[in-house]
Design a protein around this motif. Structure first.
Motif, short mmCIF file in Angstrom:
data_model
loop_
_atom_site.label_atom_id
_atom_site.label_comp_id
_atom_site.label_asym_id
_atom_site.label_seq_id
_atom_site.Cartn_x
_atom_site.Cartn_y
_atom_site.Cartn_z
N THR A 190 -7.48 -52.72 -37.62
CA THR A 190 -8.32 -53.31 -38.67
C THR A 190 -9.31 -52.30 -39.23
OG1 THR A 190 -9.84 -54.17 -36.97
CG2 THR A 190 -8.12 -55.65 -37.77
N THR A 191 -9.59 -51.22 -38.49
CA THR A 191 -10.46 -50.17 -39.01
C THR A 191 -9.80 -49.36 -40.12
OG1 THR A 191 -9.74 -48.85 -37.11
CG2 THR A 191 -11.92 -49.88 -36.97
N SER A 192 -8.50 -49.58 -40.36
CA SER A 192 -7.82 -48.90 -41.47
C SER A 192 -8.03 -49.61 -42.80
CB SER A 192 -6.32 -48.79 -41.18
OG SER A 192 -5.68 -50.05 -41.21
N LEU A 229 -1.77 -57.35 -52.71
CA LEU A 229 -1.16 -56.03 -52.80
C LEU A 229 -1.71 -55.15 -51.68
CD1 LEU A 229 0.39 -53.77 -54.36
CD2 LEU A 229 -1.64 -53.56 -55.82
N VAL A 230 -0.82 -54.41 -51.02
CA VAL A 230 -1.21 -53.53 -49.91
C VAL A 230 -0.51 -52.18 -50.07
CG1 VAL A 230 -1.25 -53.19 -47.41
CG2 VAL A 230 -1.50 -55.50 -48.35
N ASN A 231 -1.22 -51.10 -49.78
CA ASN A 231 -0.61 -49.78 -49.63
C ASN A 231 -0.61 -49.46 -48.14
OD1 ASN A 231 0.34 -47.18 -49.78
ND2 ASN A 231 -1.29 -46.40 -51.09
N ASP A 232 0.56 -49.46 -47.54
CA ASP A 232 0.69 -49.11 -46.11
C ASP A 232 0.74 -47.59 -46.00
OD1 ASP A 232 1.23 -48.93 -43.41
OD2 ASP A 232 3.32 -49.58 -43.59
N VAL A 233 -0.42 -46.96 -46.15
CA VAL A 233 -0.51 -45.49 -46.07
C VAL A 233 -0.05 -45.06 -44.67
CG1 VAL A 233 -2.00 -43.49 -46.35
CG2 VAL A 233 -2.44 -45.57 -47.70
N SER A 234 0.73 -43.99 -44.62
CA SER A 234 1.37 -43.59 -43.37
C SER A 234 1.31 -42.07 -43.19
CB SER A 234 2.85 -44.02 -43.36
OG SER A 234 2.98 -45.40 -43.63
N GLU A 235 1.05 -41.63 -41.96
CA GLU A 235 1.14 -40.22 -41.63
C GLU A 235 2.41 -40.05 -40.80
OE1 GLU A 235 0.63 -36.23 -41.43
OE2 GLU A 235 1.33 -37.53 -39.82
N ARG A 236 3.46 -39.51 -41.41
CA ARG A 236 4.79 -39.52 -40.78
C ARG A 236 4.88 -38.63 -39.55
NH1 ARG A 236 6.45 -44.18 -43.15
NH2 ARG A 236 6.70 -43.96 -45.40
N HIS A 237 4.12 -37.54 -39.53
CA HIS A 237 4.14 -36.67 -38.35
C HIS A 237 3.65 -37.45 -37.13
CE1 HIS A 237 3.85 -33.14 -35.85
NE2 HIS A 237 2.55 -33.29 -35.71
N PHE A 238 2.53 -38.16 -37.29
CA PHE A 238 1.99 -38.95 -36.18
C PHE A 238 2.87 -40.16 -35.90
CE2 PHE A 238 -1.65 -36.39 -37.08
CZ PHE A 238 -2.38 -36.34 -35.91
N GLN A 239 3.49 -40.72 -36.93
CA GLN A 239 4.32 -41.91 -36.76
C GLN A 239 5.60 -41.61 -36.00
OE1 GLN A 239 5.55 -43.71 -40.47
NE2 GLN A 239 6.99 -45.10 -39.47
N ASN A 240 6.26 -40.50 -36.37
CA ASN A 240 7.62 -40.27 -35.90
C ASN A 240 7.79 -39.11 -34.93
OD1 ASN A 240 8.64 -42.35 -37.60
ND2 ASN A 240 8.65 -40.93 -39.35
N GLU A 241 6.83 -38.19 -34.88
CA GLU A 241 7.06 -36.95 -34.14
C GLU A 241 6.08 -36.72 -33.00
OE1 GLU A 241 7.26 -33.72 -37.02
OE2 GLU A 241 8.01 -35.15 -38.50
N ARG A 242 5.17 -37.67 -32.77
CA ARG A 242 4.16 -37.48 -31.73
C ARG A 242 4.39 -38.40 -30.53
NH1 ARG A 242 -0.57 -34.72 -33.59
NH2 ARG A 242 -1.37 -35.18 -31.52
N GLY A 243 5.57 -39.02 -30.45
CA GLY A 243 5.89 -39.88 -29.33
C GLY A 243 5.23 -41.25 -29.42
N GLY A 244 5.70 -42.17 -28.60
CA GLY A 244 5.10 -43.50 -28.56
C GLY A 244 5.48 -44.35 -29.77
N THR A 245 4.60 -45.26 -30.12
CA THR A 245 4.87 -46.22 -31.18
C THR A 245 4.43 -45.69 -32.54
OG1 THR A 245 2.72 -47.31 -30.96
CG2 THR A 245 4.50 -48.08 -29.53
N TRP A 246 4.77 -46.44 -33.59
CA TRP A 246 4.40 -46.05 -34.95
C TRP A 246 2.91 -46.21 -35.22
CZ3 TRP A 246 8.36 -48.79 -38.70
CH2 TRP A 246 9.65 -48.30 -38.46
N ASP A 247 2.22 -47.03 -34.43
CA ASP A 247 0.89 -47.50 -34.81
C ASP A 247 -0.08 -46.38 -35.14
OD1 ASP A 247 2.40 -49.44 -33.40
OD2 ASP A 247 0.61 -50.60 -32.95
N GLY A 302 0.38 -43.53 -36.47
CA GLY A 302 0.59 -42.94 -37.78
C GLY A 302 0.24 -43.87 -38.92
N LYS A 303 -0.16 -45.09 -38.57
CA LYS A 303 -0.43 -46.13 -39.56
C LYS A 303 -1.88 -46.59 -39.57
CE LYS A 303 3.98 -47.10 -40.79
NZ LYS A 303 4.47 -47.30 -42.18
N SER A 304 -2.70 -46.09 -38.66
CA SER A 304 -3.98 -46.73 -38.39
C SER A 304 -5.21 -45.89 -38.65
CB SER A 304 -4.01 -47.24 -36.94
OG SER A 304 -3.12 -48.32 -36.77
N PHE A 305 -5.04 -44.70 -39.25
CA PHE A 305 -6.21 -43.92 -39.59
C PHE A 305 -7.11 -44.70 -40.56
CE2 PHE A 305 -3.19 -40.56 -38.37
CZ PHE A 305 -4.00 -39.73 -37.60
#
Length: 284
Positions: free
Chosen positions: A102-104, A152-170, A172-175
């Protein structure tokens, strides 16, 4: 009915867009636009108001997240066939569920802060569903009756953190600033069929995403039914429903956002957003 919250960050007040497109201050009528004030009876009272005597607010005012005190943001991944393909993922047999912090949350025109370690900052135009009444293991036929409105929502995403840093997607989605919502919360009577809304997103004036909610793999009612089986959806919760193709990760070669880029997006009936990508100059 289009409901808004306006004013500086942390000091937003409730408002409504009248039939002439003017912003009216609802502060004298309701404390805020939040879970306890967006149930069916509360919305009926707001709908019946004669707003002609309420103060008109300057168009230049900042618009915040149109619902306050959001308990959780539940997001759905890979919910459009072409987006799943461009991401190199199989078509989901069940909804792919993840969470955004929610801080995002931020307003529709607030800047997007590029994290200091970000190397793959991306965009996703999405339809958001705001829950109006508690939903726990609801049927698909009754699911949409639990909806207070759409946004309307923009689901801004950081793909390196989402897909390449292990664990879940969260992560890369929560900054901070990764979930611009609004400008309005639009009640279902104004939207009609949520599965027939055109979607679009531009970067620096170039069209990147063009789609329609008609092409969702799992429709809004299906998503509410499914998510409500695994967690209770509370009034004020936001469910975001996936993005059509055209994200930066799917380009060949991939294209990502940089400081100074401008993202604009819209969904028919739900307004438009505009974010400028800025460097993170905040202290630790």
């Amino acid at each position: 009915m289009k409901l808004v919250r306006f004013g500086p960050v942390g000091m937003e007040r409730p408002g409504m867009i009248d039939e002439q497109g003017r912003l009216r201050d609802l502060s004298a009528v309701v404390g805020d636009i939040e879970g306890r004030t967006i149930g069916p009876e509360a919305l009926d009272r707001l709908r019946a108001l004669d707003v002609s005597g309420l103060p008109v607010i300057d168009d230049a005012v900042r618009l915040g997240v149109p619902v306050a005190n959001v308990g959780k943001i539940v997001a759905i991944g890979l919910n459009y066939t072409d987006h799943a393909k461009e991401a190199g993922r199989p078509i989901p047999e069940e909804p792919v569920v993840f969470m955004k912090a929610t801080t995002s949350l931020c307003g529709a025109y607030d800047d997007t802060i590029k994290p200091r370690q970000s190397i793959k900052l991306d965009w996703e135009v999405e339809l958001g569903i705001v829950i109006g009444t508690l939903a726990r293991s609801v049927s698909e036929s009754q699911a949409l009756s639990h909806v207070a409105g759409y946004c309307l929502v923009n689901d801004v995403s950081e793909r390196h953190f989402q897909n390449e840093r292990g664990g879940t997607w969260d992560k890369g989605k929560s900054f901070d600033t990764f979930c611009p919502v609004g400008p309005w919360l639009v009640t279902p009577d104004e939207i009609g069929d949520p599965q027939n809304l055109a979607m679009r997103l531009d970067v620096n004036g170039k069209r990147m995403q063009t789609g329609s909610t008609a092409n969702m793999i799992f429709a809004c009612a299906t998503l509410i039914r499914y998510v409500s089986e695994v967690m209770t959806l509370m009034p004020g919760d936001i469910l975001i429903t996936g993005t059509p193709p055209g994200v930066g990760l799917g380009m060949k070669p991939p294209v990502f956002l940089h400081v100074g880029d401008v993202v604009t997006l819209g969904i028919d009936g739900l307004g438009e957003q505009r974010q400028t990508i800025v460097a993170d100059t905040r202290g630790a």
